[in-house]
Design a protein around this motif. Structure first.
Motif, short mmCIF file in Angstrom:
data_model
loop_
_atom_site.label_atom_id
_atom_site.label_comp_id
_atom_site.label_asym_id
_atom_site.label_seq_id
_atom_site.Cartn_x
_atom_site.Cartn_y
_atom_site.Cartn_z
N ASP A 29 42.56 19.78 39.44
CA ASP A 29 42.68 20.63 38.20
C ASP A 29 42.96 22.08 38.44
N ASP A 31 41.97 24.99 37.40
CA ASP A 31 40.68 25.67 37.71
C ASP A 31 40.08 25.70 39.02
N TYR A 64 42.15 30.69 38.00
CA TYR A 64 42.11 30.07 36.65
C TYR A 64 40.64 29.38 36.36
N GLU A 65 39.76 30.27 36.89
CA GLU A 65 38.41 29.74 36.63
C GLU A 65 38.23 29.77 34.93
N ASP A 66 37.15 28.87 34.58
CA ASP A 66 36.93 29.02 33.29
C ASP A 66 36.08 30.34 32.97
N VAL A 67 36.50 30.92 32.02
CA VAL A 67 35.93 32.14 31.72
C VAL A 67 34.53 32.27 31.33
N THR A 68 33.93 31.10 30.99
CA THR A 68 32.56 30.92 30.63
C THR A 68 31.89 30.71 31.76
N SER A 69 32.34 30.87 33.21
CA SER A 69 31.55 30.72 34.20
C SER A 69 30.38 31.85 34.17
N PRO A 74 34.49 36.34 35.69
CA PRO A 74 35.10 35.24 36.23
C PRO A 74 36.54 35.60 36.50
N ARG A 75 37.14 35.00 37.46
CA ARG A 75 38.39 35.12 37.86
C ARG A 75 38.73 36.43 38.89
#
Length: 135
Positions: A29, A31, A64-69, A74-75
């Protein structure tokens, strides 16, 4: 070029500090893509055993990490800090790493005090032995 699960291809340019080979990034994936620096660690040798890494730190970034991390930003690049080699790690931002550095410096100062105390004890033992030899 990188294949993405579910179809598609992306071309990602690594930042200058990235030392990863990205061999495991294919067909995952998006992310899951992560850039990583070289690991900096104190290689502690105890007795004749092989050195063990302590106080390891490496920069990571998942662009490309999920911004809800749960990360604060994040990122953004962050440091993965591992006090020892037992798989326990802590994720830190620059301020968190500064706190760790301050704690390490304080601990190094305490280690110097322990060393000085040991030297004084050993010197005292030599003096005692020398005095008893003269009796």
């Amino acid at each position: 070029m990188r294949r993405i699960n579910g179809g598609g291809v992306i071309e990602e340019t690594c930042p200058s500090w990235c030392a990863g080979d990205h061999q495991d990034d294919q067909a995952t994936d998006l992310d899951d893509l992560a850039h990583s620096s070289t690991v900096t660690a104190l290689q502690m040798r105890v007795n004749a055993a092989a050195p063990s890494p302590l106080l390891s730190a490496a920069i990571l970034q998942s662009p490309y990490e999920d911004v809800t991390s749960e990360r604060v930003t994040p990122r953004a690049p962050y440091v993965v800090f591992a006090p020892s080699d037992d798989d326990f790690t802590i994720e830190l931002d620059a301020d968190g790493l500064a706190d760790v550095i301050a704690q390490i410096r304080q601990h190094a100062d305490r280690l110097v005090q322990v060393r000085n105390q040991l030297m004084a004890l050993r010197t005292g033992m030599k003096g005692t032995a020398a005095m008893s030899d003269g009796l």
